[in-house]
Design an enzyme around this catalytic site. Sequence first.
Site, short mmCIF file in Angstrom:
data_model
loop_
_atom_site.label_atom_id
_atom_site.label_comp_id
_atom_site.label_asym_id
_atom_site.label_seq_id
_atom_site.Cartn_x
_atom_site.Cartn_y
_atom_site.Cartn_z
N VAL A 101 5.01 -3.08 -1.42
CA VAL A 101 4.33 -1.96 -2.20
C VAL A 101 5.06 -1.98 -3.40
CG1 VAL A 101 3.83 0.47 -2.29
CG2 VAL A 101 3.45 -0.85 -0.19
N LYS A 107 -1.93 -1.21 -0.96
CA LYS A 107 -0.70 -0.53 -1.00
C LYS A 107 -0.81 1.02 -0.74
CE LYS A 107 0.46 -3.42 -4.89
NZ LYS A 107 0.58 -3.70 -6.50
#
Lengths: 440, 440
Positions: free
Chosen positions: A139, A212
């Site tokens: 992420v 994400k």
Amino acid sequence: MDNPSVNKPLNLGIAGLGTVGIGVLRLLQNNQKTITNRAGRPIRIHAVNAKNRHKNRNIDLTTFKWYEDPLDLATDPDIDVVVELIGGTNGAAYELVCEAIKNKKAVVTANKALIALHGNELAKMAASQNVPLLFEAAVAGGIPIIKTIKEALAADRLIEIGGILNGTCNYMLTTMTRTGRGFEDILKETQQLGYAEADPSTDIDGLDAAHKLAILASLGFGYTFNFKDIFVEGIRNISPHDIHYAQELGYTIKLVGMAQYHSENKLELRVHPALLPQSSPLARVNGVINAIRTKGEFSGYLMLEGAGAGEGPTATAVCADIIDIARGNTIPMWGTDWNELRPATLVPNSDFNKAYYIRLIVEDKPGVVADIATIFKENNVSLRSLLQHKNHMTTDSENTVPIVLVTHKNRESSLLKSLKAIYDLPAILEKPIIIRIEEP
Amino acid sequence: MDNPSVNKPLNLGIAGLGTVGIGVLRLLQNNQKTITNRAGRPIRIHAVNAKNRHKNRNIDLTTFKWYEDPLDLATDPDIDVVVELIGGTNGAAYELVCEAIKNKKAVVTANKALIALHGNELAKMAASQNVPLLFEAAVAGGIPIIKTIKEALAADRLIEIGGILNGTCNYMLTTMTRTGRGFEDILKETQQLGYAEADPSTDIDGLDAAHKLAILASLGFGYTFNFKDIFVEGIRNISPHDIHYAQELGYTIKLVGMAQYHSENKLELRVHPALLPQSSPLARVNGVINAIRTKGEFSGYLMLEGAGAGEGPTATAVCADIIDIARGNTIPMWGTDWNELRPATLVPNSDFNKAYYIRLIVEDKPGVVADIATIFKENNVSLRSLLQHKNHMTTDSENTVPIVLVTHKNRESSLLKSLKAIYDLPAILEKPIIIRIEEP
């Protein structure tokens, strides 16, 4: 504090030698002494794997064992940590991670799709085998948001996590805002610069940001949910006109990913273009930069801003995970036992309660505004402003004008119902443009 | 991954029940279940200590053992972790931390002065006793910058760390910028709001920011140095005039703390007001908010922005350290063995190489500008701009004008030498104002 593994080298098997893989090799070589000091033991690359052995990578691979099949990394008894940098939701990456865990190897991955879609299954496997599975680089590349949520904010309950999660979209929207140029034009330039893929859909249609966001929400709120229920809208329909009108109204258009805790077992997760007040912290995040903001009951607001991709930043994140493993990090994958995660349902977009920007193209004749206002009133949609603009959008039709509306917070279903009725008015010449407004 | 201490409760002894101490009690009570899950074991408060037992704190203390003497926490065999929230460089806080380490107890502290001035000594003690000493809350309250540097950026070599490290000064300068009001006026208001102490000198003279900067530099670069060699200048001399002229030039005035790696064993550490380009990320950090930006060889720029103080954010940081200890965090205090830290000398301000903002008050007569320019030329100080302003600063003396100069990057000794000569000119009526410009 006794650690039996101090000074015993930690041996890595690295699968995937693209930008990130090469970055990890370079970083481990370059900063060897620093890394050994900070990890408390040497970190060594034992074996590597990639699709093409003979591609010129400007780096010496001859000191590492080479495997043609990534799965061999999972069974090599000399490897302590498998570093998965292949990418992709299923296939080789998924198989490698599963095999590595089965063989009681620690795993580090930068693969957001894998974690977003198979995270819970992998967390369960890793827990049952008692091995760490870390994914900081999955992420927002160089931004340590996973560690921050999992460790720095571990004592707090988060109620909101969101931000600018896709550098490609942010670069494109920033450039459109700065230049006034159109989407297709900027997309071509972004591809030439290497910030967008040849097939840009994963980025510009919002899927990358959704991956994400899913990871951040599971981690931050402690819930599992159906990935497909995340509301996802990309940036293909954003026009310079809307960017221009938004600016006039004091807003900037960004692709945001927002996760909000509603109540026990109910979360709101959405990825979409949004009008952000120009004074808001996320509005000022420009170019390929990513930024993530958390809001916690005790911790308040915290924002992290940095490189969401790139060789150096992403390699730093991968190596941080490796150092954590070298030091004996034993935190479960989701920060808590996998079976502590509860199932949540996601709020459908019809139940969103937001302010909206709406642009209509109407025939310039008396009574149109009254008709529009009446329909909103009948559906209990309250308006904040309505501006009839001079037509600088089209030159071919002098008899049309754009009308820009801003609503107060309304239920999205009421808004959509109104717009359906408005679109049926003969004076409405194009499908209404709707962009959500993201206000604190 | 076997952890013998799983499920065994971790027992705390907390010294100091001010804002942060009470916040820690509230957070541990409020989020007990979440914290137990994330720590992998229950966290219990065994004993507390504060100056005044009978003060009304709106919280039930009767379930905890009460100690009149904080040092008793260090010897109570039932306590695993001593949480030092007393504050102060020496005295009770220092003694408690030393005694706790001697008794092989883990220590968590929020005390920046203690770590800045006694950090190396304490790191050595903690290492010899094999106990963790964590201090996330000591720098910028709710911003996890210690963990970020120590863990997330562990693989990288940092070359710059800096930012807005003092919320009081940032609030004051933000308010001065917004209102145009003067320093003394705003200071009084800031004290009334509780953002500045009755004796505000630690904040406004830069000492607080210097403590934080010293900790960040030791941690980020891996060096020890003499704290007193940090260049520190506070905000007492910042006037609304300079804020106004700076804005005209495209800058915002902030108190910054900057640490830069120069070369092996040479660092530059400085705390001072600075003109920041309005487009720079730190310029947009307003109010009591803190922000810290790191620059690493591989990681590039990373910025963290959040609450630098306050009950909830600071308590979250203290509890993150406690959870880390519960999970078995074994990272040395400075991220590396204390004896890996090398001594560095700090660059004296005469060797700084910066651009400068200078304001002169001169007698309005021919030839003054030429005299000033000649002196700069003789000292090899290159100017970027020179603006003679209309006098809106004073009404009593119509024959004086302010001259605002901006230099290119110059050695500070040359600049100071020039200004000394300029101040000797009969037409220069006041001591020159100098503010450094912080540009990327």
